[in-house]
Each structure stands twice: as structure tokens, then as C-alpha cells.
Design a protein around this motif. Structure first.
Motif, mmCIF file in Angstrom:
data_model
loop_
_atom_site.group_PDB
_atom_site.id
_atom_site.type_symbol
_atom_site.label_atom_id
_atom_site.label_comp_id
_atom_site.label_asym_id
_atom_site.label_seq_id
_atom_site.Cartn_x
_atom_site.Cartn_y
_atom_site.Cartn_z
ATOM 1 N N LEU A 36 0.841 -1.200 0.000
ATOM 2 C CA LEU A 36 0.000 0.000 0.000
ATOM 3 C C LEU A 36 0.880 1.255 0.000
ATOM 4 C CD1 LEU A 36 -3.033 0.694 0.028
ATOM 5 C CD2 LEU A 36 -2.861 0.962 2.511
ATOM 6 N N ALA A 37 2.027 1.191 0.678
ATOM 7 C CA ALA A 37 2.928 2.356 0.715
ATOM 8 C C ALA A 37 3.458 2.677 -0.686
ATOM 9 C CB ALA A 37 4.094 2.089 1.672
ATOM 10 N N LEU A 38 3.788 1.639 -1.456
ATOM 11 C CA LEU A 38 4.264 1.863 -2.833
ATOM 12 C C LEU A 38 3.171 2.514 -3.675
ATOM 13 C CD1 LEU A 38 6.171 -1.452 -3.627
ATOM 14 C CD2 LEU A 38 7.148 0.847 -3.429
ATOM 15 N N ILE A 39 1.934 2.023 -3.474
ATOM 16 C CA ILE A 39 0.807 2.591 -4.232
ATOM 17 C C ILE A 39 0.607 4.053 -3.818
ATOM 18 C CG2 ILE A 39 -1.702 2.432 -4.577
ATOM 19 C CD1 ILE A 39 -1.345 -0.654 -4.194
ATOM 20 N N ARG A 40 0.742 4.311 -2.515
ATOM 21 C CA ARG A 40 0.553 5.694 -2.023
ATOM 22 C C ARG A 40 1.556 6.644 -2.675
ATOM 23 N NH1 ARG A 40 -0.511 4.583 3.005
ATOM 24 N NH2 ARG A 40 1.562 4.685 3.898
ATOM 25 N N GLU A 41 2.801 6.178 -2.779
ATOM 26 C CA GLU A 41 3.856 7.012 -3.401
ATOM 27 C C GLU A 41 3.496 7.336 -4.847
ATOM 28 O OE1 GLU A 41 7.960 5.446 -3.405
ATOM 29 O OE2 GLU A 41 7.602 5.126 -1.268
ATOM 30 N N ARG A 42 3.076 6.309 -5.571
ATOM 31 C CA ARG A 42 2.721 6.533 -6.976
ATOM 32 C C ARG A 42 1.485 7.425 -7.078
ATOM 33 N NH1 ARG A 42 -0.738 4.445 -10.496
ATOM 34 N NH2 ARG A 42 -1.271 2.498 -9.435
ATOM 35 N N PHE A 43 0.503 7.175 -6.217
ATOM 36 C CA PHE A 43 -0.721 7.984 -6.245
ATOM 37 C C PHE A 43 -0.387 9.465 -6.002
ATOM 38 C CE2 PHE A 43 -4.702 5.151 -5.327
ATOM 39 C CZ PHE A 43 -4.398 4.371 -6.425
ATOM 40 N N ALA A 44 0.538 9.720 -5.065
ATOM 41 C CA ALA A 44 0.871 11.113 -4.735
ATOM 42 C C ALA A 44 1.476 11.802 -5.957
ATOM 43 C CB ALA A 44 1.843 11.141 -3.556
ATOM 44 N N ALA A 45 2.227 11.034 -6.757
ATOM 45 C CA ALA A 45 2.859 11.618 -7.950
ATOM 46 C C ALA A 45 1.860 11.763 -9.091
ATOM 47 C CB ALA A 45 4.039 10.741 -8.382
ATOM 48 N N GLU A 46 0.998 10.758 -9.265
ATOM 49 C CA GLU A 46 0.135 10.724 -10.464
ATOM 50 C C GLU A 46 -1.279 11.255 -10.231
ATOM 51 O OE1 GLU A 46 0.183 6.719 -11.955
ATOM 52 O OE2 GLU A 46 2.366 6.672 -12.133
ATOM 53 N N ARG A 47 -1.736 11.311 -8.991
ATOM 54 C CA ARG A 47 -3.078 11.819 -8.621
ATOM 55 C C ARG A 47 -4.212 11.225 -9.492
ATOM 56 N NH1 ARG A 47 -3.231 15.092 -4.131
ATOM 57 N NH2 ARG A 47 -4.774 16.474 -5.110
ATOM 58 N N PRO A 48 -4.322 9.875 -9.534
ATOM 59 C CA PRO A 48 -5.332 9.262 -10.414
ATOM 60 C C PRO A 48 -6.779 9.473 -9.941
ATOM 61 C CG PRO A 48 -4.287 7.584 -9.060
ATOM 62 C CD PRO A 48 -3.533 8.846 -8.800
ATOM 63 N N LEU A 49 -6.938 9.933 -8.699
ATOM 64 C CA LEU A 49 -8.306 10.081 -8.171
ATOM 65 C C LEU A 49 -8.679 11.554 -8.005
ATOM 66 C CD1 LEU A 49 -8.036 7.301 -5.413
ATOM 67 C CD2 LEU A 49 -8.976 7.065 -7.716
ATOM 68 N N ASP A 50 -7.928 12.415 -8.672
ATOM 69 C CA ASP A 50 -8.147 13.860 -8.521
ATOM 70 C C ASP A 50 -9.608 14.242 -8.749
ATOM 71 O OD1 ASP A 50 -6.508 15.785 -7.619
ATOM 72 O OD2 ASP A 50 -5.366 16.016 -9.486
ATOM 73 N N GLY A 51 -10.161 14.999 -7.818
ATOM 74 C CA GLY A 51 -11.514 15.536 -7.978
ATOM 75 C C GLY A 51 -12.623 14.546 -7.663
ATOM 76 N N LEU A 52 -12.284 13.321 -7.271
ATOM 77 C CA LEU A 52 -13.336 12.327 -6.999
ATOM 78 C C LEU A 52 -13.671 12.294 -5.508
ATOM 79 C CD1 LEU A 52 -12.195 9.347 -9.260
ATOM 80 C CD2 LEU A 52 -14.009 11.016 -9.685
#
Ligand SMILES: NC(=O)c1ccc[n+]([C@@H]2O[C@H](COP(=O)([O-])OP(=O)(O)OC[C@H]3O[C@@H](n4cnc5c(N)ncnc54)[C@H](O)[C@@H]3O)[C@@H](O)[C@H]2O)c1
Length: 424
Positions: free
Chosen positions: A33-49
Motif C-alpha cells: 500500500l505504501a508503494l501505491i501511495r507514493e505513486r498515487f501522490a505523484a500521479e493523482r489518479p483520483l483527482d476531484g473524486l
């Protein structure tokens, strides 16, 4: 103030520091989950949801919510069971993470549903459910919000069964990905997680020695298999009851005694249900159970034990310990029910260890990303988790454990894909 206009509803905000320490402790065991969190912080795939989550409010769920927020989502949470909330965690989510949370351990049923309503007020784009109470409430009471919902995810077996029933009836109005169906979820969470944490719940609630006890397990699905394995590891004599011949046969060949619950009940020191079914321990079983026997449930809902029947049989109930209700019967027997028949591992203990929730919640995070990206091509049905997500989580988990595995050679790949070569 009506619940729906409140910013949050938790037991005590002063518990936030303790909650944060516990969330950090769990994070140590959640490397995927930590690896996913790092990528999510960079890519913001859930922006605005906006995500409405109805999940057990535990340290692991907090790490999931923080991950979704890192991915750009606005998250609101309520509990998925009145007894499973960890109050310090709920406080930390509000104070430290600015995640509106509506969950109090021990809340009654009315407050539980008030909390679901409060979460729905965020007008979610995505739902994240554990047991399908949120989705069912949304379809029953807040149809006005349905056009805005893009998709959802579901965590547990019982929720998936309910949602498939909704889909079959044509009632489901948006697509759901059934996280429970991922191999990296049910093979580990349901089996090893429920196996260990249910025993943890029994031991914390009773301090019972399991060695030598007759331990009856109703249901030999993923949860039952894990529980049987762990109970027998403690030296208990395990008996399995089933309604599915294949599962019953598997239990026999795994070395357990299999019989009807009617046969097993008079000898049981403990009966634990993990079926997802109704009134599994029924009046006729309660009538023949021996004095002092313990009954508990680790299935999703508190309807696996017929408590109304037990109540009507008893002429008094006492609480000898926290999470133990002793029902005193006129014939002199006492039957003890743990955690009011609610799922024991999350009521009397802390639920699954974080290491196993790492995979379940990696699935949740990646499925949220998947439905955010693909909802337009999905129908209002229940979908399995895409195979590549499952495989990637298994790969990352092994990597985090320092386990390396062999790789097929080109020759082996060709061999496994061909039919020509046979007996040499
Ligand atoms: N406590 C937890 O943390 C936790 C974790 C995962 C799943 N769950 C819940 O546990 C329950 C079981 O989940 P699972 O993944 O093992 O499901 P499963 O479908 O793999 O297994 C359930 C088994 O119960 C059997 N069964 C049904 N009715 C029965 C009856 N009357 N008597 C005996 N056996 C019966 C079924 O034949 C099946 O083999 C579900 O409610 C699920 O949501 C709880």
C-alpha cells in the motif's frame, strides 16, 4: 444538530495522538500500500473524486483512506459494523488527516445508519463498501444521488452476494468491482486473517485455553478453512459443519471430523459461525448445547446465531467479562455469546493483522483507480478484479517479503504452450 450536517462524529477527538501511533504501527506492515501511495501522490489518479467509504474503522483502513487522499480523492468514512470501530483511529482520521469520519464503537443501529446517511451527504462519485450497507442505503434512500455515482468496490463475501442479488434483480445502478474475489484478497485475508484474528478475539474475550477443547466451526469456506487450521494448531479438536458437499469433503480430507450441527452441538465447548448465512446456530442447537459452551460469529452480519431464540430460552443475562453475555437457562445451563454475535475478530480484537490487509487494501486502492479510469465502459454489474491487478499485488507482496521465485525459461514457456510433445 442533525447528523447529516455534522462535520464528523467520533467518540473523542482527544484520542487522536494515540490513533496516529497505531496507524503508523500498522503502516510498517503495509509495504505494498505504501508503494501505491507514493505513486498515487505523484500521479493523482483520483483527482476531484469524492469517495464514500463504509469500512471497519481500523488502523489499516486509515492507511487506505490516506492513500486514496494522496491520490487526489476527497474521502468520507463511516463504520461497516457498530462494534468494529477503533475510536482512537477515528479521532486521528479527523484531527490528523482531515478525513470526515462518522463512527463510534458501540453505536446503536439507528446511529450506525445515521452515519451512513452522513457519509452519503458528500454526494459520492465512488463507493467503497464492506457488506453492501452503504450501496443498499444509497439505492433505497438516496436515489437522487445515483446519477452522480460512477462506480464502487466491495470488500467482503457477504457484500458481493448481496450486490450480485441486486444486479440479478436489475436493481443495481452502477458497476461494482468485487475486491473480495481477488485471489490476493480472499486466499489471504479471509483465510489467514480471519483464522488468526478470530482466535485472537476468542482469547481476548475469554482467556480460554483452546488445547483439548471441542471447537465446532460452521462453514468451511475461506474463513472456515483458516479458522480450522489455526484452532487445530492450538490443540483444539475441530469439528466442521457444512451444507456444501464439496467443502464438507475437503474438510474431511483435511483431517477434520464433519457432521451435522445437531450432532456436534451437545459436545461443543465452542461453536463459531463463518458462513454468511442466517440462524446457523438455531433454537434446536441451543436447546442441546452443554453448560458453559461458548458461541461466537466471525461472519459479516450478526444474524448467524439466533439470539432472539436464545433470549426467549433464557431467564436472565449477565456480563461476566467485556464482550461476553452469559445467558442463564431455567434448566441450569449457561451459554456464553461473544460480542453480541457480531463479527468477533473486529469486535473483541483488532481485526486482521495489517500484513494481510496490505493486500486487501492494495486491491481496494488499485480498483478505485481502475473504476475511475474505466467506469464508462462498465455496465451496472458486479465485476471481478482484473487479473493483472491481482498478479501485480502478489508480485509486490513477495518482493516486500524478500522472496524471489523462479522464472519460466523460453523453452519452458514454449513447452507449456504446446501440445505436440508427450511421453518421452
Ligand atoms: N470476520 C472477518 O474479518 C471476515 C473476513 C472475510 C469474510 N468475512 C465474512 O465471513 C463470511 C464467510 O466468508 P467466506 O469468504 O468464508 O465465504 P465462503 O462462501 O467461502 O464460505 C462460506 C461457507 O459457509 C457454508 N455455509 C453456508 N450456510 C451454512 C450452514 N447453514 N451451515 C454450515 N455451513 C454453511 C457455505 O457452504 C460455504 O462453504 C461472510 O459473511 C464474509 O463476508 C468475515
Amino acid at each position: 444538530m442533525p447528523m447529516t450536517t455534522m462535520a464528523h462524529d467520533v467518540a473523542d477527538l482527544a484520542l487522536a495522538d494515540e490513533g496516529q501511533r497505531l496507524i503508523d504501527w500498522a503502516a510498517n506492515e503495509m509495504p505494498v500500500l505504501a508503494l501505491i501511495r507514493e505513486r498515487f501522490a505523484a500521479e493523482r489518479p483520483l483527482d476531484g473524486l469524492r469517495i464514500a467509504g463504509c469500512l471497519h474503522i481500523t488502523t489499516e483502513t486509515a492507511n487506505l483512506a490516506i492513500t486514496l487522499k494522496a491520490g487526489g480523492a476527497e474521502v468520507r468514512l463511516c463504520g461497516s459494523n457498530p462494534l468494529s470501530t477503533q475510536d482512537p483511529v477515528a479521532a486521528a482520521l479527523v484531527v490528523r488527516h482531515d478525513i470526515p469520519t462518522f463512527a463510534v464503537k458501540g453505536e446503536d443501529s439507528a446511529r450506525y445508519y445515521d452515519h451512513i446517511r452522513a457519509v452519503l451527504e458528500c454526494e459520492p462519485h465512488l463507493t467503497m463498501d464492506d457488506g453492501a450497507d452503504l450501496v443498499s442505503q444509497l439505492h433505497k434512500d438516496r436515489e437522487d444521488l445515483l446519477p452522480g455515482v460512477l462506480a464502487g468496490t466491495e470488500e467482503t463475501t457477504t457484500g458481493v452476494i448481496r450486490l450480485r442479488a441486486m444486479a440479478r434483480a436489475g436493481a443495481l445502478k452502477f458497476p461494482i468491482v468485487a475486491v473480495n474475489e481477488a485471489d490476493t484478497k480472499h486466499m489471504f485475508d479471509n483465510r489467514y486473517g480471519t483464522g488468526q484474528s478470530t482466535l485472537d478475539g476468542i482469547i481476548r474475550a475469554t482467556n480460554l485455553l483452546l488445547a483439548g477443547k471441542t471447537f465446532v466451526i460452521c462453514g468451511y469456506g475461506w474463513c472456515g478453512r483458516g479458522l480450522a487450521m489455526r484452532a487445530s494448531g492450538h490443540g483444539a479438536h475441530v469439528i466442521v459443519t457444512e451444507v456444501n458437499p464439496l467443502r464438507a469433503l475437503e474438510a474431511v480430507m483435511d483431517g477434520y471430523r464433519v457432521m451435522t450441527l445437531e450432532e456436534a452441538a451437545p459436545t461443543a465447548d465452542l461453536i463459531v459461525t463463518v458462513t454468511g448465512d442466517l440462524n446457523v446456530v438455531d433454537r434446536r442447537h441451543l436447546e442441546v448445547m452443554k453448560d458453559g459452551a461458548i458461541i461466537a460469529n466471525s461472519g459479516h452480519f450478526n444474524d448467524e446465531i439466533n439470539l432472539a431464540a436464545l433470549d426467549s430460552l433464557a431467564d436472565g443475562v449477565t456480563q461476566p467479562r467485556r464482550f461476553v453475555d452469559a445467558y442463564h437457562l431455567p434448566d441450569g445451563r449457561t451459554l456464553k455469546v461473544l460480542a453480541q454475535g457480531r463479527l468477533l475478530n473486529l469486535s473483541a480484537a483488532e481485526g486482521h493483522p495489517a500484513a494481510v490487509m496490505d493486500m486487501s487494501f492494495a486491491n481496494q486502492a488499485l480498483c478505485a483507480e481502475y473504476v475511475a479510469k474505466h467506469h464508462e465502459s462498465l455496465a451496472p454489474e458486479v465485476y471481478d478484479v482484473p487479473k493483472d491487478i491481482d498478479a501485480e499485488i502478489a508480485r509486490l507482496k513477495l518482493e516486500s517479503m524478500g522472496v524471489r521465485i523462479d522464472v519460466l525459461s523460453a523453452e519452458q514457456q514454449e513447452y507449456l504452450g504446446s501440445w505436440e510433445s508427450g511421453t518421452a
